[in-house]
Each structure stands twice: as C-alpha cells, then as structure tokens.
Design a protein around this motif. Structure first.
Motif, mmCIF file in Angstrom:
data_model
loop_
_atom_site.group_PDB
_atom_site.id
_atom_site.type_symbol
_atom_site.label_atom_id
_atom_site.label_comp_id
_atom_site.label_asym_id
_atom_site.label_seq_id
_atom_site.Cartn_x
_atom_site.Cartn_y
_atom_site.Cartn_z
ATOM 1 N N VAL A 228 0.878 -1.164 0.000
ATOM 2 C CA VAL A 228 0.000 0.000 0.000
ATOM 3 C C VAL A 228 0.921 1.222 0.000
ATOM 4 C CG1 VAL A 228 -1.754 1.286 1.269
ATOM 5 C CG2 VAL A 228 -1.746 -1.220 1.314
ATOM 6 N N MET A 229 0.828 2.025 -1.054
ATOM 7 C CA MET A 229 1.704 3.195 -1.152
ATOM 8 C C MET A 229 0.904 4.441 -0.785
ATOM 9 S SD MET A 229 3.564 1.989 -4.647
ATOM 10 C CE MET A 229 2.421 0.684 -5.052
ATOM 11 N N ILE A 230 1.431 5.187 0.162
ATOM 12 C CA ILE A 230 0.713 6.388 0.641
ATOM 13 C C ILE A 230 1.568 7.614 0.393
ATOM 14 C CG2 ILE A 230 -0.378 7.505 2.633
ATOM 15 C CD1 ILE A 230 -0.497 4.719 3.955
ATOM 16 N N MET A 231 1.004 8.592 -0.302
ATOM 17 C CA MET A 231 1.732 9.833 -0.553
ATOM 18 C C MET A 231 0.933 11.002 0.030
ATOM 19 S SD MET A 231 2.839 11.452 -4.218
ATOM 20 C CE MET A 231 4.282 10.472 -4.546
ATOM 21 N N PRO A 232 1.410 11.586 1.143
ATOM 22 C CA PRO A 232 0.713 12.773 1.665
ATOM 23 C C PRO A 232 0.957 13.948 0.712
ATOM 24 C CG PRO A 232 2.238 11.817 3.291
ATOM 25 C CD PRO A 232 2.562 11.211 1.966
ATOM 26 N N VAL A 233 -0.100 14.661 0.368
ATOM 27 C CA VAL A 233 0.056 15.757 -0.608
ATOM 28 C C VAL A 233 -0.653 17.028 -0.142
ATOM 29 C CG1 VAL A 233 0.410 14.468 -2.762
ATOM 30 C CG2 VAL A 233 -1.906 14.783 -1.893
ATOM 31 N N PHE A 234 -0.087 18.157 -0.533
ATOM 32 C CA PHE A 234 -0.784 19.438 -0.352
ATOM 33 C C PHE A 234 -1.804 19.566 -1.477
ATOM 34 C CE2 PHE A 234 3.335 20.345 1.725
ATOM 35 C CZ PHE A 234 2.844 20.641 2.981
ATOM 36 N N ALA A 235 -2.924 20.194 -1.152
ATOM 37 C CA ALA A 235 -4.050 20.217 -2.105
ATOM 38 C C ALA A 235 -3.773 21.059 -3.340
ATOM 39 C CB ALA A 235 -5.288 20.766 -1.392
ATOM 40 N N LEU A 236 -2.989 22.107 -3.169
ATOM 41 C CA LEU A 236 -2.805 23.074 -4.252
ATOM 42 C C LEU A 236 -1.452 22.880 -4.925
ATOM 43 C CD1 LEU A 236 -3.388 25.621 -5.869
ATOM 44 C CD2 LEU A 236 -2.955 26.993 -3.845
ATOM 45 N N GLU A 237 -1.463 22.596 -6.181
ATOM 46 C CA GLU A 237 -0.308 22.386 -7.064
ATOM 47 C C GLU A 237 0.351 21.016 -6.902
ATOM 48 O OE1 GLU A 237 0.523 24.349 -9.613
ATOM 49 O OE2 GLU A 237 2.240 23.188 -10.273
ATOM 50 N N ARG A 238 0.778 20.656 -5.661
ATOM 51 C CA ARG A 238 1.475 19.378 -5.518
ATOM 52 C C ARG A 238 0.593 18.226 -5.977
ATOM 53 N NH1 ARG A 238 5.786 19.063 -2.572
ATOM 54 N NH2 ARG A 238 5.758 21.202 -3.261
ATOM 55 N N THR A 239 -0.678 18.239 -5.578
ATOM 56 C CA THR A 239 -1.581 17.166 -5.980
ATOM 57 C C THR A 239 -1.702 17.112 -7.500
ATOM 58 O OG1 THR A 239 -2.896 17.299 -3.976
ATOM 59 C CG2 THR A 239 -3.985 16.365 -5.891
ATOM 60 N N GLN A 240 -1.950 18.257 -8.131
ATOM 61 C CA GLN A 240 -2.157 18.275 -9.583
ATOM 62 C C GLN A 240 -0.875 17.809 -10.300
ATOM 63 O OE1 GLN A 240 -2.983 21.009 -7.541
ATOM 64 N NE2 GLN A 240 -5.037 20.196 -7.385
ATOM 65 N N GLU A 241 0.278 18.266 -9.797
ATOM 66 C CA GLU A 241 1.540 17.842 -10.416
ATOM 67 C C GLU A 241 1.746 16.340 -10.285
ATOM 68 O OE1 GLU A 241 5.177 19.733 -9.427
ATOM 69 O OE2 GLU A 241 4.447 21.736 -9.924
ATOM 70 N N MET A 242 1.414 15.797 -9.104
ATOM 71 C CA MET A 242 1.642 14.370 -8.894
ATOM 72 C C MET A 242 0.658 13.528 -9.700
ATOM 73 S SD MET A 242 4.364 14.642 -7.325
ATOM 74 C CE MET A 242 4.770 12.916 -7.448
ATOM 75 N N ILE A 243 -0.546 14.036 -9.928
ATOM 76 C CA ILE A 243 -1.470 13.295 -10.816
ATOM 77 C C ILE A 243 -0.806 13.177 -12.194
ATOM 78 C CG2 ILE A 243 -3.745 13.266 -11.967
ATOM 79 C CD1 ILE A 243 -4.848 14.911 -9.597
ATOM 80 N N VAL A 244 -0.225 14.287 -12.660
ATOM 81 C CA VAL A 244 0.399 14.279 -13.991
ATOM 82 C C VAL A 244 1.641 13.373 -14.002
ATOM 83 C CG1 VAL A 244 1.485 15.724 -15.760
ATOM 84 C CG2 VAL A 244 -0.511 16.568 -14.531
ATOM 85 N N GLU A 245 2.420 13.397 -12.920
ATOM 86 C CA GLU A 245 3.607 12.531 -12.846
ATOM 87 C C GLU A 245 3.189 11.051 -12.860
ATOM 88 O OE1 GLU A 245 6.491 13.524 -13.296
ATOM 89 O OE2 GLU A 245 6.788 15.523 -12.468
ATOM 90 N N LEU A 246 2.130 10.712 -12.109
ATOM 91 C CA LEU A 246 1.668 9.319 -12.055
ATOM 92 C C LEU A 246 1.079 8.902 -13.398
ATOM 93 C CD1 LEU A 246 0.089 9.313 -8.491
ATOM 94 C CD2 LEU A 246 2.169 8.144 -9.180
ATOM 95 N N LYS A 247 0.363 9.832 -14.011
ATOM 96 C CA LYS A 247 -0.203 9.566 -15.346
ATOM 97 C C LYS A 247 0.948 9.214 -16.313
ATOM 98 C CE LYS A 247 -2.533 12.396 -18.926
ATOM 99 N NZ LYS A 247 -3.851 11.825 -19.154
ATOM 100 N N ARG A 248 2.012 9.991 -16.248
ATOM 101 C CA ARG A 248 3.177 9.761 -17.107
ATOM 102 C C ARG A 248 3.730 8.351 -16.886
ATOM 103 N NH1 ARG A 248 6.849 14.209 -18.476
ATOM 104 N NH2 ARG A 248 5.816 15.411 -16.841
ATOM 105 N N ILE A 249 3.861 7.962 -15.618
ATOM 106 C CA ILE A 249 4.437 6.653 -15.294
ATOM 107 C C ILE A 249 3.512 5.520 -15.753
ATOM 108 C CG2 ILE A 249 5.000 5.117 -13.347
ATOM 109 C CD1 ILE A 249 6.152 7.608 -11.912
#
Ligand SMILES: [Zn+2]
Length: 450
Positions: A228-249
């Motif tokens: 189970v992988m857990i990534m704590p994220v800030f709601a503004l910018e970090r979340t949106q960037e990480m969605i895009v990074e995960l999408k890329r992967i």
C-alpha cells in the motif's frame, strides 16, 4: 518611501510586506502564520490599521500568502486585491477551506467565517500577466509568471514620488522548473529593490528526472510486494503535479495498472479550478490536455467523490496507491490511511513535500518507531522514503541564478525573507559572493527607508 516587514521574517509563513509612499499605503501578501504559536499570532491585531491600506498585491493562493485577507477586510480594509486570474478562484477555495477549519476548531472565536471570504473575494481584481497596469497615477504594476503554482506572480511595481521613479520587485514564491503544468519562472531584467523568498536558500534539490526515476522504481517495487503506497500531498499544485507525474508513469504501458486514489475534497476542488485555466498551462500540459481531453485523468485513477469511496478503497486487497492531504500529515484524510497502514510492513510511505519541524510527517521522515495520531499510539513498521525532487520552490542555485539576471539596473538592495533557519543567510552570502550586491535579512517589524 518606507517598507516594513510583518511576517515571513526568518520563517516561511505569514508573508506580509508594507510599502508606504508619500500618498499611498499598500501591502504585498497577507498570509497566515502556520507555526506553533500561529493561533495567537493570527488572531492579534495587524501592526498597521487595515483601514489605511489602499490596496493589496497578492502573489499567489497559498494560505501563507493570502490566508489573512478576509481578516484584513473584517478589520476595515476597503480596497482591491490585485492578482492573476487563476489566483482569484484558487484563493477562494483555499480561504473557504481555512474558514471551515477555523469554525470546526474547538474553543475560541474563528479567525473568519465563509461569509467573510465571500465578501473579500468580491474585491479581488484579476490582472493579466505581462501587461502594465496603473493602479494610481503614481503606481503601476506588471505581473510576471513565477512558475510556482498556477497563477503565481512576481510583481514588478513602479512607484513615482515627485520626479523620482523607483522599481520594486516582489518575487513571491519562485518555481522549480521544469515542472509539469506551470510555465517556467519568468526572469526580470532590472529593479532598484528586490524582495526575494529563500525557502530553499541553503539546499539543492534532486533533479526532477532523478525524482521521476526514483518514484517509478518505488512503484514497481511496491507492486511486486503488493504494497500500500501512501503519498501525503498538499491540495494546491502538488496534488495536480503528482497526478500528472503518475499519469506519465502509468501510461508508459510497462507497469501494471493498480488502483490510484485521490482522497482530498479540497484537492479535488482545486483540480477543477486548474481545468478551468488550461490557457495558463505550459505548452506540454496544453498539448496533453488537447490530445487526451483531461490532463488529470488516467486509467484506474479515481478521485474520492462520495461517502463510501474511501471505504471501498481501504477494502481493496493487493497493491494500491493513495494520495491524501494534508501534505505534512497534520490532519486530513491521510490520517485514516496512516492509522491503518503504518503498523504494516508492506506499506510504503512516500514523502515528497516540505515537512515542518514537529509535524507528524517530519517525525515519520526522521524514522520514529511510534507516533501519536489523534489519541491513538501507532507503531511504525512501514517503510518511509523521501523524494525531494518535486518541490515547487526554486532551490539555492535557481534563486541565485534568478537574481543574477536582474541587471538593468542592478538592485541597490536585495531583501531576503521567507526562509527558515539559516536558509536566508546562506542565500544572502551566495548572492554577495557571486554578484557583489547589497543584501538584507529583515527582522519582524523592521522598517527601511528606500
Ligand atoms: Zn507558495
């Protein structure tokens, strides 16, 4: 003219700089303090009378820059808040969330209510990037893209007093290019005085490419171990960037699709604001949005929308990946996952954000074997990794390079704020050494004649 500093002095929160000219008073940012004494520090009166302030320049929508604006209105401010178009909507979301948190807190009077946010937002005035805009006969501004979060701005401010014109530049928070979604940080050609942040004035980040590789490796390993992988994220910018990074992967196609879940109502609302402002994205993000219709979607990715979504994700056995707030694990839905999964060995906690001292995230990052979550004592058997490549702040090298471009004219003084510990001092020394420029690290309340 005078400038004085009312927050973010040798610390990273509470940004607020007051500028007083012969005929106008304005502030740049009006942020919440978020340190241990923040409840008291946010509640006490401003150092100035809000009624006397003519306008506010708001660099971006993070609450350490905008979180006290509703209080400013409540206490007598009647002017406009100038900012970029996305900042109006993003600040609205962030401030409403803060108001909700204040009203839910036990004891004491809330700093402000949602109705105060609504009144404040009515007076926000959006200004486009790259165009000079006159606020008064003697003051004009221009917003440049800071590349830190969507809508973040560097303010160039020209002030005329008699025959003299002075140019001030306020960096706000500077970005860490190349980042997905936001554009690269704009350079500024010249200034008489510069006010620069120094969050990472003493650190050099891992490159984004190396961070991406590391994240991909962690995901491959996690899938192999049914983790189970857990990534704590800030709601503004970090979340949106990480969605895009995960999408890329995941869209590369060689990694098994596993459920990826975003469990943060605020992050989900902020993501909707991002979708509204696609024209502010960088070229690559625009291209993906156009081709795939939605930059923030990939197969098996789900955003929590209704009651029961979390329960069904928690029930899912096998490898899975969750992003949830808050980014420093100090509250929010990430705690539900930490309580359940920290005691388990096949849990991978991925820390990608800044962790303030004494935060739960910092304790976990430093390897504590037991932590308190609410009233519960929780054993930590999970593996904790940190990947410091996804920061949305410039590191020391980028901050120094950015200053180096400000040449016509060379700044008379560079004021350095918004930095913890020795970061402001290290940045100050680096700037002096490299460019022989005068620097100052203001203390709280200090006033300077320009
Ligand atoms: Zn920021």
């Amino acid at each position: 003219m005078k400038v004085s500093f009312h927050g973010a002095c040798r610390e990273v929160t509470g940004s607020c700089i007051l500028v007083e000219t012969s005929d106008v008073k304005f502030i740049v940012d009006c942020g919440l303090f978020q340190d241990e004494d923040s409840e008291f520090r946010n509640m006490i009166s401003f150092d100035f009378n809000p009624f006397d302030i003519d306008f506010v320049l708001l660099t971006h929508a993070h609450v350490d820059h905008c979180g006290k604006i509703p209080k400013l209105f409540k206490e007598g401010f009647m002017g406009n808040v100038y900012c970029s178009y996305p900042t109006v909507d993003l600040a609205n979301q962030m401030l409403l969330d803060s108001a909700k948190v204040f009203t839910m807190r036990e004891g004491g009077t809330p700093l402000y209510f949602p109705s105060d946010v609504e009144k404040a937002i009515e007076n926000f005035k959006a200004v486009p990037y790259d165009q000079e805009y006159s606020i008064t006969n003697n003051i004009r501004i221009r917003l440049k893209d800071a590349g830190h979060i969507l809508g973040s701005a560097i303010f160039e401010v020209w002030i005329r007093e008699g025959k003299r014109e002075v140019k001030l530049v306020f960096s706000g928070d500077l970005g860490n290019p190349p980042a997905p979604i936001v554009k690269d940080t704009d350079l500024i050609d010249g200034a008489d005085y510069v006010f620069i942040e120094s969050t990472y004035g003493d650190k050099v980040h891992l490159s984004r490419d190396n961070g991406r590789k590391l994240l991909e490796e962690k995901i491959i390993e996690g899938i192999k171990n049914d983790a189970v992988m857990i990534m704590p994220v800030f709601a503004l910018e970090r979340t949106q960037e990480m969605i895009v990074e995960l999408k890329r992967i995941f869209e590369k196609g060689h990694i098994k699709n596993i459920p990826v879940f975003l469990d943060s109502p605020l992050a989900s609302r902020v993501t909707n604001v991002y979708k509204k402002y696609e024209s502010f994205f960088d070229e690559e993000a625009k291209r993906i949005s156009k081709k795939k219709k939605d930059l923030f979607y990939f197969e098996n990715f789900k955003i929590s929308k209704k009651k029961g979504d979390q329960a069904s994700f928690l029930k899912h056995s096998g490898a899975k990946f969750v992003m949830a707030g808050s980014g420093m694990c100090d509250g929010g839905r990430v705690l539900d996952y930490l309580k359940k999964y920290l005691p388990k060995k096949n849990t991978e906690l991925l820390i990608i954000s800044y962790q303030a001292e004494n935060s739960l995230g910092r304790k976990l990052m430093e390897g504590e074997s037991e932590v308190d979550i609410g009233k519960k004592r929780v054993r930590v058997r999970a593996n904790v990794s940190k990947i410091q490549a996804f920061s949305s702040h410039a590191d020391s090298l980028k901050l120094v390079d950015w200053i180096g471009e400000i040449k016509k004219p060379n700044p008379k003084t560079i004021f350095i704020n918004h930095g913890d510990g020795i970061s402001s001092e290290v940045l100050s020394n680096n700037i002096k050494e490299k460019f022989d420029l005068n620097t100052l690290i203001p203390d709280y309340g200090e006033e300077y004649e320009l």
